[in-house]
Motif scaffolding. Structure first.
Motif, PDB file in Angstrom:
ATOM      1  N   ALA A 258     -10.278  -1.868 -15.534  1.00 45.58           N
ATOM      2  CA  ALA A 258      -9.492  -2.089 -14.131  1.00 45.58           C
ATOM      3  C   ALA A 258     -10.092  -2.604 -13.042  1.00 45.58           C
ATOM      4  CB  ALA A 258      -8.946  -0.616 -13.705  1.00 45.58           C
ATOM      5  N   GLY A 259      -9.628  -3.074 -12.100  1.00 43.32           N
ATOM      6  CA  GLY A 259     -10.481  -3.741 -10.760  1.00 43.32           C
ATOM      7  C   GLY A 259     -10.128  -5.279 -10.661  1.00 43.32           C
ATOM      8  N   TYR A 260     -10.485  -5.649  -9.540  1.00 44.59           N
ATOM      9  CA  TYR A 260     -10.499  -7.205  -9.356  1.00 44.59           C
ATOM     10  C   TYR A 260     -11.887  -7.574  -9.655  1.00 44.59           C
ATOM     11  CZ  TYR A 260      -6.647  -6.725  -5.913  1.00 44.59           C
ATOM     12  OH  TYR A 260      -5.503  -6.612  -5.367  1.00 44.59           O
ATOM     13  N   LEU A 261     -11.766  -8.471 -10.773  1.00 43.88           N
ATOM     14  CA  LEU A 261     -13.106  -9.243 -11.284  1.00 43.88           C
ATOM     15  C   LEU A 261     -13.804 -10.138 -10.462  1.00 43.88           C
ATOM     16  CD1 LEU A 261     -11.409  -9.936 -14.829  1.00 43.88           C
ATOM     17  CD2 LEU A 261     -13.340  -8.481 -14.392  1.00 43.88           C
ATOM     18  N   GLY A 262     -14.995  -9.916 -10.289  1.00 46.88           N
ATOM     19  CA  GLY A 262     -15.819 -10.772  -9.242  1.00 46.88           C
ATOM     20  C   GLY A 262     -15.792 -10.495  -7.938  1.00 46.88           C
ATOM     21  N   ALA A 263     -15.260  -9.276  -7.612  1.00 45.92           N
ATOM     22  CA  ALA A 263     -14.822  -9.071  -6.070  1.00 45.92           C
ATOM     23  C   ALA A 263     -15.990  -9.042  -5.287  1.00 45.92           C
ATOM     24  CB  ALA A 263     -14.069  -7.584  -5.985  1.00 45.92           C
ATOM     25  N   GLY A 264     -15.824  -9.322  -3.815  1.00 49.58           N
ATOM     26  CA  GLY A 264     -16.759  -8.985  -2.960  1.00 49.58           C
ATOM     27  C   GLY A 264     -15.894  -8.816  -1.674  1.00 49.58           C
ATOM     28  N   ARG A 265     -17.077  -8.542  -0.516  1.00 47.13           N
ATOM     29  CA  ARG A 265     -16.435  -8.270   0.843  1.00 47.13           C
ATOM     30  C   ARG A 265     -15.300  -9.129   1.105  1.00 47.13           C
ATOM     31  NH1 ARG A 265     -19.284  -3.482   1.447  1.00 47.13           N
ATOM     32  NH2 ARG A 265     -21.532  -4.089   0.536  1.00 47.13           N
ATOM     33  N   GLY A 266     -14.218  -8.403   1.524  1.00 48.37           N
ATOM     34  CA  GLY A 266     -13.138  -9.161   1.975  1.00 48.37           C
ATOM     35  C   GLY A 266     -12.029  -9.332   1.110  1.00 48.37           C
ATOM     36  N   TYR A 267     -12.228  -8.625  -0.172  1.00 45.01           N
ATOM     37  CA  TYR A 267     -10.910  -8.599  -1.238  1.00 45.01           C
ATOM     38  C   TYR A 267      -9.979  -7.697  -0.792  1.00 45.01           C
ATOM     39  CZ  TYR A 267     -12.405 -11.642  -5.134  1.00 45.01           C
ATOM     40  OH  TYR A 267     -12.548 -12.504  -5.952  1.00 45.01           O
ATOM     41  N   GLY A 268     -10.254  -6.730   0.186  1.00 44.79           N
ATOM     42  CA  GLY A 268      -9.028  -5.994   0.591  1.00 44.79           C
ATOM     43  C   GLY A 268      -8.427  -6.811   1.535  1.00 44.79           C
ATOM     44  N   ILE A 269      -8.707  -7.920   2.176  1.00 46.48           N
ATOM     45  CA  ILE A 269      -7.875  -8.701   2.838  1.00 46.48           C
ATOM     46  C   ILE A 269      -6.656  -9.497   1.965  1.00 46.48           C
ATOM     47  CG2 ILE A 269      -7.506 -10.677   4.357  1.00 46.48           C
ATOM     48  CD1 ILE A 269     -10.708 -10.136   5.311  1.00 46.48           C
ATOM     49  N   ALA A 270      -7.333  -9.958   0.938  1.00 45.14           N
ATOM     50  CA  ALA A 270      -6.645 -10.501  -0.212  1.00 45.14           C
ATOM     51  C   ALA A 270      -5.607  -9.564  -0.836  1.00 45.14           C
ATOM     52  CB  ALA A 270      -7.310 -11.086  -1.374  1.00 45.14           C
ATOM     53  N   ASP A 271      -5.948  -8.338  -0.954  1.00 46.35           N
ATOM     54  CA  ASP A 271      -5.203  -7.349  -1.271  1.00 46.35           C
ATOM     55  C   ASP A 271      -3.979  -6.940  -0.597  1.00 46.35           C
ATOM     56  OD1 ASP A 271      -4.787  -4.917  -3.504  1.00 46.35           O
ATOM     57  OD2 ASP A 271      -4.643  -3.845  -1.598  1.00 46.35           O
ATOM     58  N   LEU A 272      -4.114  -6.818   0.899  1.00 45.71           N
ATOM     59  CA  LEU A 272      -3.249  -6.723   2.013  1.00 45.71           C
ATOM     60  C   LEU A 272      -2.448  -7.818   1.808  1.00 45.71           C
ATOM     61  CD1 LEU A 272      -4.064  -5.313   5.469  1.00 45.71           C
ATOM     62  CD2 LEU A 272      -2.830  -7.628   5.194  1.00 45.71           C
ATOM     63  N   ALA A 273      -2.807  -9.229   1.785  1.00 41.13           N
ATOM     64  CA  ALA A 273      -1.966 -10.309   1.796  1.00 41.13           C
ATOM     65  C   ALA A 273      -1.195 -10.136   0.396  1.00 41.13           C
ATOM     66  CB  ALA A 273      -2.694 -11.450   1.715  1.00 41.13           C
ATOM     67  N   ALA A 274      -1.531  -9.840  -0.796  1.00 41.44           N
ATOM     68  CA  ALA A 274      -0.735  -9.556  -1.845  1.00 41.44           C
ATOM     69  C   ALA A 274       0.326  -8.553  -1.754  1.00 41.44           C
ATOM     70  CB  ALA A 274      -1.553  -9.596  -3.045  1.00 41.44           C
ATOM     71  N   ALA A 275       0.128  -7.594  -1.026  1.00 38.73           N
ATOM     72  CA  ALA A 275       1.014  -6.253  -0.995  1.00 38.73           C
ATOM     73  C   ALA A 275       2.222  -6.677  -0.090  1.00 38.73           C
ATOM     74  CB  ALA A 275       0.099  -5.270  -0.524  1.00 38.73           C
ATOM     75  N   GLY A 276       2.195  -7.649   1.055  1.00 33.02           N
ATOM     76  CA  GLY A 276       3.075  -7.780   1.758  1.00 33.02           C
ATOM     77  C   GLY A 276       3.975  -6.631   2.163  1.00 33.02           C
ATOM     78  N   SER A 277       5.146  -6.479   1.994  1.00 32.73           N
ATOM     79  CA  SER A 277       6.036  -5.069   2.427  1.00 32.73           C
ATOM     80  C   SER A 277       5.972  -4.216   1.441  1.00 32.73           C
ATOM     81  CB  SER A 277       7.278  -5.368   3.098  1.00 32.73           C
ATOM     82  OG  SER A 277       8.006  -6.386   2.128  1.00 32.73           O
TER      83      SER A 277
END
Length: 366
Positions: free
Chosen positions: A294-313
């Motif tokens: 489980a989890g984002y492969l190869g993640a680094g600082r800022g993946y939380g931003i990409a997750d926020l963008a992917a979440a949308g509403s």
């Protein structure tokens, strides 16, 4: 993810290069502007992202093409910058802590809720394969019923290597507020919110000596407790024991261990995104390394931003402000408990973030 999320960076200090690695590698993110109180630091970002513009902080927060403000300022500026960005209609993702105090963090959360704007906060290390694989093992019942956990961070102090370590030993510093967000975010992600705390704290020395840089040999005062320990009572009954110290030499203990009635789990360093997850089963003969699941492969600082963008509403961001606010209140209550000697209730709560399926985010071509 559609069009890239257009980001304005406020604060181009020591942590910003790690975020730039992510902003320049993921297809769904685009840095369009940068601001810093030291203009030379802002201009240095253009070596990595020449298409970005250098602006004053107020200009960046009001810029029409900035959709999300990445707030990498010092902790005392986290809430003021976030509140101004929200007032300008911007989404915000910030470094930990969400604010310098829990009441200030609550104000930021309320402002974002009133404006119906997503609000995220580090640490996003919990989104990597290390913590997410451990969480999946727990959720899949591999340890049976969770009973307890331990979280250990031991170091003799950051003054040995940091050229300006003063803030670690001033109000708002100390081992718990410095490193606790990584450990507590991981514990809450795996085991759920904390409802009560019992703490104790001590201070070994009144002074520290800087060990590196131009101020080497300078003596600085210690104004906070430097060894904090306590028990966290999770909703559902799991008890976590936490030890955060700037006074001891080191520890061979796993950073985090979670114990159930069928197995024990050794969890990797929550300050990192990956690492081996090891399981020892009841009646087994040793520890086995679990496959990454489980989890984002190869993640680094800022993946939380990409997750926020992917979440949308569709869902809250997994590295959410509510999680950061809850963790901050837990830490403050633990320190209060150390002062009073009492067992204190935690007033905030948070839903466990949705788990992260094993996946790799789209990378930018070239």
């Amino acid at each position: 993810m559609g069009q890239p999320l257009r980001i304005g960076l406020v604060g181009a200090g020591a942590i910003s290069p790690a975020y730039l690695d992510t902003l320049t590698s993921l297809d769904g993110l685009e840095l369009v502007a940068v601001a810093d109180l030291v203009p030379a630091r802002a201009r240095a970002v253009l070596e990595r992202v020449p298409t970005a513009r250098v602006l004053e902080v107020g200009e960046l927060l009001a810029a029409a093409d900035v959709e999300l403000v990445l707030n990498l300022t010092v902790p005392r500026a986290h809430a003021p910058v976030a509140l101004q960005a929200i007032a300008e209609g911007k989404m915000v993702y910030g470094e930990k802590p969400l604010a310098a105090t829990a009441p200030a963090a609550a104000e930021v959360v309320s402002a974002a809720e009133r404006a119906s704007l997503p609000l995220g906060c580090a640490p996003d290390t919990v989104l990597g394969t290390g913590i997410q694989t451990a969480r999946k093992a727990i959720d899949d019942g591999q340890i049976g019923t969770p009973i307890s956990a331990t979280a250990t961070m031991v170091t003799p102090g950051h003054e040995a290597w940091h050229p300006n370590p003063d803030f670690y030993y001033q109000p708002g510093g100390g081992p718990l507020l410095d490193m606790g967000p990584y450990y507590l975010s991981a514990l809450v992600t795996m085991l759920g919110p904390v409802v009560r705390v019992s703490g104790a704290a001590s201070r070994m020395r009144a002074e520290r000596v800087i060990g590196s840089g131009p101020r080497r040999g300078e003596v600085i005062p210690v104004l906070v407790d430097t060894h904090v320990t306590g028990v966290l009572e999770h909703q559902g009954g799991v008890l976590s024991t936490i030890l955060m110290s700037f006074d001891a030499v080191g520890s061979r203990a796993s950073r985090i261990e979670v114990h159930g009635d069928r197995a024990s789990l050794a969890v990797p360093d929550p300050n990192l995104f990956d690492g081996d997850v090891a399981l020892r089963r009841l009646g087994g003969t040793g520890w086995e390394i679990l496959p990454v699941s489980a989890g984002y492969l190869g993640a680094g600082r800022g993946y939380g931003i990409a997750d926020l963008a992917a979440a949308g509403s569709a869902r809250p961001p997994r590295a959410s402000a509510m999680l950061a606010y809850h963790v901050l209140e837990v830490m403050e209550r633990l320190l209060e408990s150390g002062d009073s000697g009492g067992r204190l209730a935690v007033h905030s709560t948070v839903e466990r973030p949705e788990p992260v399926p094993l996946q790799e985010l789209p990378k930018r071509a070239g």
